[in-house]
Design a protein around this motif. Structure first.
Motif, PDB file in Angstrom:
ATOM      1  N   ARG A 198     -14.458  -5.966  -4.884  1.00  0.00           N
ATOM      2  CA  ARG A 198     -13.348  -5.228  -4.289  1.00  0.00           C
ATOM      3  C   ARG A 198     -12.443  -4.491  -5.271  1.00  0.00           C
ATOM      4  N   ASN A 201     -10.894  -1.151  -4.497  1.00  0.00           N
ATOM      5  CA  ASN A 201      -9.936  -1.057  -3.401  1.00  0.00           C
ATOM      6  C   ASN A 201      -8.491  -1.234  -3.863  1.00  0.00           C
ATOM      7  N   LEU A 203      -6.649  -3.860  -4.574  1.00  0.00           N
ATOM      8  CA  LEU A 203      -5.919  -4.847  -3.787  1.00  0.00           C
ATOM      9  C   LEU A 203      -4.835  -5.518  -4.632  1.00  0.00           C
ATOM     10  N   LYS A 204      -3.840  -6.054  -3.955  1.00  0.00           N
ATOM     11  CA  LYS A 204      -2.789  -6.811  -4.620  1.00  0.00           C
ATOM     12  C   LYS A 204      -3.199  -8.279  -4.737  1.00  0.00           C
ATOM     13  N   ASP A 207      -3.466 -10.115  -1.527  1.00  0.00           N
ATOM     14  CA  ASP A 207      -4.686  -9.835  -0.761  1.00  0.00           C
ATOM     15  C   ASP A 207      -5.827 -10.751  -1.204  1.00  0.00           C
ATOM     16  N   TYR A 208      -5.973 -10.913  -2.517  1.00  0.00           N
ATOM     17  CA  TYR A 208      -7.020 -11.811  -3.028  1.00  0.00           C
ATOM     18  C   TYR A 208      -6.717 -13.252  -2.630  1.00  0.00           C
ATOM     19  N   ASN A 210      -5.073 -14.348  -0.027  1.00  0.00           N
ATOM     20  CA  ASN A 210      -5.338 -14.524   1.400  1.00  0.00           C
ATOM     21  C   ASN A 210      -6.834 -14.655   1.673  1.00  0.00           C
ATOM     22  N   GLN A 211      -7.631 -13.838   0.997  1.00  0.00           N
ATOM     23  CA  GLN A 211      -9.079 -13.892   1.214  1.00  0.00           C
ATOM     24  C   GLN A 211      -9.696 -15.170   0.663  1.00  0.00           C
ATOM     25  N   GLU A 216      -0.568 -17.293  -3.419  1.00  0.00           N
ATOM     26  CA  GLU A 216      -0.532 -16.340  -4.528  1.00  0.00           C
ATOM     27  C   GLU A 216      -0.143 -17.044  -5.824  1.00  0.00           C
TER      28      GLU A 216
END
Length: 293
Positions: A198, A201, A203-204, A207-208, A210-211, A216
């Motif tokens: 990813r 993309n 991502l913040k 985001d990582y 959450n996935q 965090e």
């Protein structure tokens, strides 16, 4: 120089490896000897390779790193790594190629340090003569079995392959200064896979997190423990690696590379690159010297 990085099954063979249990072994001379002992920079997206040098020397280009090796070495080339070689004439050694899908079936057999197989590596066996002999004997026996028709051939090849990988992992981990320190290997491996999938993309960290179903704060703590870096820094490193690959090994314009890597405009990409590398993309390309292109 080409527009895109060449991709092969085995070098010079423009076919993908469709066999999920593909294994191939050959002498270094068998492919490079007839090519002037030079293998141009390329990628294998579905193959993991181990080169075992018995004697001779080689200049290795592995992504953006160039090294000169002489004598007894093992070179670890994971899938997706851009690599090229310039061997001295009469270099003796073997190249073992393994389908990445077959490799994925063996982690539980190799111990907790299987991430060593996902990282390019160089094992100096000049300092480990006894260990080198063990690996070489297994490689030679594997090569012998491939040439024979015996009962139990496939079973023996499977056991030899696992034994070779175990020894490579053992010595790769023992000689690597960058081995992760975190005990949470599963989370680290999942993060590395996700970043690789990813990174374009942009991502913040949230985001990582959450996935990966973690907070965090925890994700950053684990990456700091393992690599001394934040998630954002890991993503930026992956973006820079791909940017350098394209600048060194292709004729793509800076604008094309910026678009390929998910940047909205070339100006922002150039500023990002200079902030990370202290050079503009154009200057980096000018100063780079890809071997065997």
């Amino acid at each position: 120089m080409q527009k895109n990085i060449p991709q092969f099954g085995l070098y010079g063979e423009g076919r993908w490896i469709d066999d999920p249990e593909f294994v191939h072994i050959e002498d270094i001379e068998a492919r490079s000897g007839e090519l002037g002992w030079r293998i141009k920079a390329h990628q294998h997206t579905q193959l993991f390779q181990i080169l075992l040098l018995n004697h001779g020397s080689v200049q290795v280009k592995m992504d953006t790193e160039t090294r000169y090796l002489e004598g007894k070495w093992a070179i670890i080339v994971p899938p997706g790594i851009v690599h090229g070689f310039r061997f001295s004439p009469e270099t003796d050694g073997s190249v073992l190629s393994i389908s990445d899908s077959l490799l994925e079936q063996t982690p539980d057999k190799l111990g907790k340090h299987t991430q060593a197989l996902t990282t390019p590596g160089f094992i100096n066996f000049n300092r480990l003569p006894e260990a080198f002999q063990h690996v070489r004997q297994l490689i030679e026996l594997l090569e012998y079995e491939f040439q024979q028709v015996h009962e139990g051939k496939n079973a023996l090849i499977e056991h030899l392959l696992k034994a070779i990988l175990v020894l490579v992992v053992r010595h790769q981990v023992a000689t690597s200064p960058d081995a992760p320190l975190s005990n949470d290997d599963t989370l680290i491996n999942r993060l590395k896979i996700l970043v690789n999938e990813r990174y374009k993309n942009h991502l913040k960290t949230l985001d990582y997190a959450n996935q990966l179903n973690v907070s965090e704060k925890k994700l950053n703590r684990v990456t700091q423990q393992a690599f001394g870096k934040t998630v954002v820094q890991l993503v930026h490193e992956r973006l820079m690696l791909e940017a350098k690959r394209h600048l060194v090994y292709t004729q793509k314009s800076v604008e094309e590379i910026a678009y390929d890597l998910g940047f909205k405009d070339a100006g922002y990409f150039s500023r990002f690159f200079k902030r990370q590398e202290k050079l503009t993309p154009g200057k980096y390309r000018q100063l780079s010297d890809p071997i065997a292109l």
